[in-house]
Design an enzyme around this catalytic site. Structure first.
Site, short mmCIF file in Angstrom:
data_model
loop_
_atom_site.label_atom_id
_atom_site.label_comp_id
_atom_site.label_asym_id
_atom_site.label_seq_id
_atom_site.Cartn_x
_atom_site.Cartn_y
_atom_site.Cartn_z
N CYS A 153 -42.29 -9.01 15.56
CA CYS A 153 -42.22 -9.20 17.01
C CYS A 153 -41.59 -10.56 17.27
O CYS A 153 -41.47 -11.38 16.36
CB CYS A 153 -43.61 -9.13 17.64
SG CYS A 153 -43.53 -8.97 19.44
N CYS A 182 -42.58 -12.49 20.13
CA CYS A 182 -43.30 -13.31 21.12
C CYS A 182 -43.87 -14.61 20.56
O CYS A 182 -44.00 -15.58 21.29
CB CYS A 182 -44.40 -12.49 21.81
SG CYS A 182 -45.66 -11.87 20.69
N CYS A 225 -41.38 -10.45 24.09
CA CYS A 225 -41.21 -9.82 22.78
C CYS A 225 -39.77 -9.43 22.46
O CYS A 225 -39.52 -8.76 21.45
CB CYS A 225 -42.13 -8.60 22.69
SG CYS A 225 -43.87 -9.02 22.97
N LYS A 257 -48.91 1.27 21.81
CA LYS A 257 -49.53 -0.05 22.04
C LYS A 257 -49.62 -0.27 23.54
O LYS A 257 -48.61 -0.24 24.24
CB LYS A 257 -48.67 -1.13 21.38
CG LYS A 257 -49.13 -2.54 21.73
CD LYS A 257 -48.40 -3.58 20.91
CE LYS A 257 -48.74 -4.97 21.39
NZ LYS A 257 -48.07 -6.01 20.62
N ARG A 313 -53.51 -14.13 21.63
CA ARG A 313 -52.46 -14.97 22.23
C ARG A 313 -52.85 -16.44 22.17
O ARG A 313 -52.00 -17.31 22.01
CB ARG A 313 -52.16 -14.50 23.66
CG ARG A 313 -51.49 -13.13 23.65
CD ARG A 313 -51.22 -12.56 25.03
NE ARG A 313 -50.80 -11.16 24.92
CZ ARG A 313 -50.66 -10.34 25.95
NH1 ARG A 313 -50.89 -10.78 27.19
NH2 ARG A 313 -50.28 -9.09 25.76
N ARG A 356 -46.35 -8.14 30.09
CA ARG A 356 -45.64 -7.24 29.17
C ARG A 356 -45.68 -5.79 29.66
O ARG A 356 -45.49 -4.86 28.89
CB ARG A 356 -46.28 -7.31 27.79
CG ARG A 356 -46.43 -8.70 27.20
CD ARG A 356 -46.47 -8.64 25.69
NE ARG A 356 -47.07 -9.78 25.02
CZ ARG A 356 -46.55 -10.99 24.95
NH1 ARG A 356 -45.41 -11.25 25.56
NH2 ARG A 356 -47.18 -11.95 24.29
N LYS A 375 -53.04 1.11 19.29
CA LYS A 375 -53.61 -0.22 19.54
C LYS A 375 -53.80 -0.44 21.03
O LYS A 375 -52.87 -0.14 21.76
CB LYS A 375 -52.62 -1.24 18.96
CG LYS A 375 -52.83 -2.66 19.36
CD LYS A 375 -51.74 -3.50 18.79
CE LYS A 375 -51.84 -4.92 19.30
NZ LYS A 375 -50.74 -5.73 18.86
N SER A 390 -58.03 -8.33 18.93
CA SER A 390 -58.82 -9.56 19.05
C SER A 390 -59.89 -9.46 20.14
O SER A 390 -61.02 -9.90 19.96
CB SER A 390 -57.87 -10.72 19.33
OG SER A 390 -57.09 -10.47 20.48
N TYR A 445 -60.39 -7.59 12.15
CA TYR A 445 -60.83 -8.94 11.83
C TYR A 445 -62.19 -8.92 11.11
O TYR A 445 -62.65 -9.93 10.60
CB TYR A 445 -60.92 -9.78 13.11
CG TYR A 445 -59.58 -9.89 13.81
CD1 TYR A 445 -58.62 -10.81 13.38
CD2 TYR A 445 -59.24 -9.05 14.89
CE1 TYR A 445 -57.39 -10.90 14.00
CE2 TYR A 445 -58.02 -9.13 15.50
CZ TYR A 445 -57.09 -10.05 15.06
OH TYR A 445 -55.86 -10.13 15.66
#
Ligand SMILES: NCc1[nH]cc(CCC(=O)O)c1CC(=O)O
Length: 408
Positions: free
Chosen positions: A200, A202, A210, A277, A287, A299, A330, A357, A396
């Site tokens: 990507c 970004c 992006c 996504k 971010r 976005r 996602k 996240s 994560y």
């Protein structure tokens, strides 16, 4: 009256008592006498064991003659065979046997944020237990996870040096930038580790979008996909086993596939597209971690609208046609229907989902508040994704799962 024998502290063994009618204290007292239990009290179908204490108190109700509520039953009926399920999950192993798909160490992909200061290991405030790593620090950390069974990572570059961002994401595939240096270092240190690179712009563009932009802020599709394809090919050349475009610019899968073919790398680099996504509210901590929030706008014109199930289905079909080898949905938990759609539309490729996240941070926050137990909820979330149709999860929680999965 035998009432004086009973007080609120009376403790008596459970006795079968007919509950179809009110008990008098006398009857209760008779029942209490050892070996004097009238058979008519036993012959009834509706018997139940209770303690005398529970039945006769409050005493007042019995002495002053007021009616006390008692539990009643409907008529007995034969048990239907189809009603009985619990035999199938009475044992911990049986509860695992009920899983159509099992969470295993090879289902997990661990996201890593790599910055350009090679000695860095800085905790990310909004992403509990996660760090921003420099290449020198990340290698020993990953080695320790590989020793516990880690199979795959996905790398995100976070250049922080002055002047490292521009309009063309030049630093994304800088041979001395964090991603390419880390691919090479990990390939050497952990030869069996599968290395995925998020593709990507970004994290590398001065505006945080992006792709490459027009003056009005919209993405120039053709130029962007050619740049994205070049970045992906450079990651593959550096040794990435897989490239995963998360930019959501139309047509980038085709451009990347062509790029890999032209570079002679298509046979040993997987293309795993973030096909579905969504532009929800769950990427905040990422971010922060990656310093990739857009400096203006949002976005919404390239990531999918959260209710756009039809668009997601079209994007999955399109990406399959453009040559993706796997599909990513996602975020995960709020999009289980999309995972299930992906499984149906893309039966023959692996389905991956990204527990992003915001999802991870929410579960931690809820656990801290005492609303949920972290380990239990982490498994519940992961199993939800597997049930919906995913076989791979970017999470994560991966380091925790490597420990937790050993406990079974
Ligand atoms: N485009 C890059 C990218 N790749 C993965 C995430 C989010 C992952 C996460 O929140 O954990 C993002 C951020 C975004 O789209 O803004």
């Amino acid at each position: 009256m035998r009432s004086t024998e009973f007080t609120s502290r009376t403790r008596v063994a459970p006795l079968p008592i007919f509950l179809g009618r009110e008990q008098t204290l006398n009857e209760v007292a008779v029942l209490c006498k050892p070996r004097r239990r009238p058979s008519d009290l036993y012959s009834t179908l509706a018997t139940i064991s209770i303690t005398i204490t529970r039945q006769v108190f409050p005493m007042s109700g019995l002495f002053n003659g007021t009616k006390k509520h008692v539990a009643t039953y409907t008529e007995p009926a034969p048990t239907e065979i189809s009603s009985i399920l619990q035999g199938g999950y009475h044992h911990p192993l049986l509860r695992q046997w009920q899983n159509e798909r099992q969470l295993t160490k090879s289902s997990l992909i661990y996201p890593l944020f790599i910055t350009d200061n090679e000695d860095e290991a800085t905790p990310i405030e909004s992403l509990p237990k996660q760090n921003r790593w420099g290449v020198k620090k990340v290698v020993p950390y990953v080695e320790s996870l590989v020793a516990k069974g880690l199979k795959a990572v996905i790398l995100f570059g976070v250049p922080l040096a002055e002047g490292s961002k521009d309009l063309y994401a030049t630093s994304a595939d800088d041979p001395n930038g964090p991603v390419i240096l880390t691919i090479k270092a990990l390939r050497k240190a952990c030869p069996d580790l599968f290395i995925i690179c998020d593709v990507c712009m970004c994290e590398y563009t001065s505006h945080g979008h992006c792709g490459i932009l027009r003056e009005d802020g919209s993405i120039i599709r053709e130029e962007s996909v050619r740049r994205l394809a070049a970045i992906a090919v450079n990651y593959a050349k550096a040794g990435a086993h897989c490239v995963a475009p998360s930019d959501m610019v139309d047509g980038r899968v085709l451009a990347i596939k062509r790029g890999l073919i032209d570079a002679g790398l298509a046979h040993n680099c997987m293309l795993m597209s973030y096909s579905a996504k969504f532009s929800g509210n769950l990427y905040g901590p990422f971010r922060d971690a990656a310093g990739s929030a857009p400096s203006f706008g949002d976005r919404k014109c390239y990531q999918l609208p959260p209710s756009g199930r039809g668009l997601a289905r079209r994007a999955i079909i399109r990406d399959l046609g453009e040559g993706t080898d796997a599909i990513i949905v996602k975020p995960s938990t709020f999009y289980l229907d999309i995972i299930s759609d992906a499984k149906e539309l893309a039966k023959d490729v692996p389905i991956c989902t990204y527990q992003v996240s915001g999802e991870y941070a929410m579960l931690h926050a809820a656990a801290e508040k005492g609303v949920v137990d972290l380990k239990t909820i982490a498994f519940e979330a992961a199993n939800g994704c597997l049930r919906a149709g995913a076989t791979l999860i970017i999470s994560y929680f991966t380091p925790d799962f490597l420990d937790w999965l050993d406990e079974f």
